[in-house]
Design an enzyme around this catalytic site. Structure first.
Site, short mmCIF file in Angstrom:
data_model
loop_
_atom_site.label_atom_id
_atom_site.label_comp_id
_atom_site.label_asym_id
_atom_site.label_seq_id
_atom_site.Cartn_x
_atom_site.Cartn_y
_atom_site.Cartn_z
N ASP A 105 30.78 52.23 36.14
CA ASP A 105 30.97 50.74 36.29
C ASP A 105 32.05 50.63 34.84
O ASP A 105 32.23 51.50 34.63
CB ASP A 105 29.44 49.97 35.63
CG ASP A 105 29.51 48.09 34.93
OD1 ASP A 105 29.53 48.03 36.13
OD2 ASP A 105 29.61 48.56 34.12
N GLU A 154 34.63 52.08 39.58
CA GLU A 154 35.25 51.06 39.14
C GLU A 154 36.80 50.46 38.17
O GLU A 154 36.44 50.40 37.40
CB GLU A 154 34.31 49.63 38.56
CG GLU A 154 34.81 48.30 38.40
CD GLU A 154 33.40 47.13 38.67
OE1 GLU A 154 33.24 45.97 38.59
OE2 GLU A 154 32.81 47.87 37.15
#
Length: 662
Positions: free
Chosen positions: A338, A373
């Site tokens: 993330d 990401e």
């Protein structure tokens, strides 16, 4: 009287060796570290760790056993301008904790103080760590090791995927055991999924503001203890710990040939900003664990109040050890990071950052699937295409391009082709392969595929932020009616685009990622930021699933696995037979056609044998196929239909696949 011997500075965390427990804690700036032991009556015993080796504090508890609850109190300067926020009145968890005894409530005693220390003691309400020593019989389990070229990722939430499944026993729904149930595994196999990517299962807590509103952090990105399996998704069956239940699920999925990737959060901690709770890193060594400004304030490059300083050697080691733990202890096959730009910050992003180098050199981790990401909200945070070899990346430019092509009609043909070809403009360099592009139309954050075709505006009022949260740039198209209620003509257009988007996703070069529920027609009623909705809004409703759409998606995945141009994971080159770009007359696209703007009719010939015919206009059209006889194949035509075609008559917003008849 309980005493500690000096023990060893390694390994990090609390480890039972059969006769006692070794405790270690990193803190470069502490003046004293107290180990706090808790008995069954919550009585606390404080013992200073007797030894320090460099910046590692350590001690050994003879006779200590698994199940022992513990925490730390760390003393040192409270000088926010210098980055120090030590406060021995706050009980702290071990960053390496394998289990905690409770979640965290919104209690004021957890505050460490902003400009002055808070003297309220937090031990009564703070979570305690639990010493874990669980043997497990993997019964010869082996990682499926799916080649990247064959990988089809399915992004899912443990609870959302299983909570309403009618064939899973009620006491197992919403749990790791639900993932392992034959009904769930058979569904994934039938769909053709090779790789299950789970939203965070690391131990997370709910932000105080959500608790005040009676909401929870459903997605789980507010991680407190990244080594600990979150008990929220455990069934609670007697004698089965959350760790064992997750291991059972991974083993069952592996036996079915399905990989498991974990979405992990190392960009920020659950301590949030300066007004957040002091639970771990802030009180252990704030200046080492976090990126700080010259005034000692948190450099918030994540939007979550703080940013972990992963270039600090011990903090980097903490991350590496954590990844190894998940691979060793739970046989995890890979990780999705993330806000992955934080991994390479020092503080600017560097694709040669120490953490990247360490991952590439690690014998255990270098063979895992690594997905980033590729952005955060800090300066220079958008880094799509810039991660090192060995990483794949979520491709938001692919997402936006395909939405624009099918739903807005304003994408130049050249851009469509680039992104259909694994975004070669972004990834075809430094020995990276097409699989580096994680193609997606939707993901957990944003509209579901159904909502993308039903809502032009977000509808997030129930999130408690007056509809300010969530993106306003959705590139969606409701086809003239906002919401799920619409006439048959609108629904026909929606369904055509739904299938066109799925076909484009699953037949593009690169690695496709399907959001769980998109193959069902799952809707979140226009909520494009359902991070705090742990309810039927986000749980998949298996009873109302669009079974025709599910079958269509499964057939597409099967088709993908047959086409060499899509699964060989090598770049397409002119004349290699992998791809030909054709116009509506079946001829090679001319330079003029590429340049004339938003061309909406084309044919893509893959591996000579398969033909993807696209009509993205608002009108029906007639397209002449290349020389030869072509047969429409499932799922675009029943398998018994074998009439050869030389001309394809396509409805508006449709795509079709044919194969050449020899």
């Amino acid at each position: 009287m309980t005493t500690l011997t000096s023990g060893s500075p390694t390994p990090m965390g609390a480890h039972f060796d059969g006769v006692g427990i070794n405790f270690t804690l990193f803190s470069a700036h502490a003046e004293q570290v107290e180990l706090c032991l808790f008995d069954d009556n919550n009585q606390e015993l404080r013992i200073p760790l007797p030894a320090r080796s460099g910046d590692i504090w350590h001690g050994y508890l003879p006779g200590g056993k698994p199940g022992q609850r513990y925490g730390y109190r760390v003393s040192g300067p409270f000088n926010p301008q210098q980055g120090h926020r030590f406060n021995p009145h706050k009980l702290l968890i071990d960053p390496y904790a394998r289990a905690l005894d409770r979640k965290v409530g919104d209690d004021p005693s957890l505050q460490g103080g902003v400009s002055q220390p808070d003297y309220r003691d937090s031990a009564a309400v703070a979570p305690k760590c639990i010493v874990v020593h669980e043997e497990y019989d993997w019964q010869g389990d082996r990682r499926p090791t799916i080649p990247w070229g064959n990988t089809v990722i399915y992004e899912a939430h443990v609870r959302g995927l299983t909570q309403l499944h009618p064939d899973i026993p009620a006491d197992l729904r919403g749990t790791y055991a639900g993932l392992a149930h034959p009904a769930m595994i058979q569904y994934l196999q039938k769909l053709g999924i090779t790789t299950l990517e789970l939203l965070p299962v690391q131990f997370h807590i709910d932000e105080p503001r959500l608790q005040k509103m009676g909401l929870s952090n459903y997605w789980g990105y507010n991680v407190l203890a990244p080594y600990a399996v979150d008990p929220d998704y455990a069934s609670g069956r007697e004698g089965i710990s959350p760790l064992r239940e997750l291991r059972d699920a991974v083993k069952a999925l592996h036996q079915a040939g399905i990989e498991v990737i974990l979405d992990v959060v190392f960009n920020h901690s659950a301590e949030l900003d300066v007004f957040g709770p002091t639970l771990c890193q802030r009180g252990i060594d704030n200046a080492s664990y976090y990126w700080l400004t010259s005034e000692g304030e948190y450099d918030n490059m994540t939007g979550c109040g703080n940013t972990l300083r992963l270039s600090q050697p011990y903090v980097m080691q903490w991350v590496l050890d954590c990844l190894r733990y998940w691979v060793d202890s739970c046989h995890i096959d890979g990780f999705r990071f993330d806000l992955g730009t934080v991994l390479g910050r020092s503080p600017a992003f560097d694709q040669h950052a120490p953490l990247f180098a360490a991952l590439a050199a690690d014998k255990q981790l270098c063979n895992c699937k690594m997905i980033a990401e590729p952005w955060d909200i800090g300066l220079g945070g958008y880094q799509l295409g810039n991660f090192p070899t060995g990483f794949s990346e979520w491709n938001d430019q692919y997402r936006d391009a395909m939405r624009r092509f099918w739903l807005r009609g304003d994408l130049p043909l050249g851009q469509f082709a680039q992104h259909f070809a694994a975004s070669s403009n972004l990834f075809k360099h430094r020995e990276r392969l097409p699989s580096a592009s994680i193609n997606q139309i939707t993901a957990h954050d944003g509209f579901t595929l159904q909502d993308l075709l039903c809502f032009n505006q977000k509808h997030n009022q129930i999130n408690g932020e007056e509809n300010r949260d969530g993106s306003d740039n959705n590139l969606s198209n409701n086809f003239g009616s906002e919401g799920l209620v619409a006439d048959d003509a609108i629904w026909q257009r929606r369904k055509a685009c739904q299938r066109a988007l799925l076909t484009t996703l699953l037949l593009s070069q690169g690695t496709p990622m399907l959001l769980a529920g998109d193959e069902h027609g799952h809707s979140q009623q226009g909520n494009n930021n359902a991070y705090c909705q742990n309810n039927i809004l986000t749980w998949l409703d298996w009873g109302s699933a669009d079974r025709e759409l599910t079958a269509f998606t499964a057939e597409l995945i099967r088709l993908r696995q047959q086409i060499p141009a899509l699964i060989q994971d090598s770049w397409w080159e002119d004349g290699d037979g992998n791809v030909q770009w054709l116009d509506s007359q079946g001829e090679a696209l001319s330079d003029g056609a590429w340049e004339q703007g938003c061309q909406k009719q084309l044919q893509i010939r893959l591996s000579q044998r398969w033909l993807v015919v696209i009509n993205a206009t608002d009108q029906a059209c007639e397209m002449h196929l290349p020389v030869g006889e072509w047969v429409v194949i499932p799922p675009f035509e029943p398998s018994e239909h074998t009439e050869p075609l030389t001309v394809w008559n396509g409805s508006a917003h449709t795509v079709c696949v044919l194969t050449q008849k020899f």
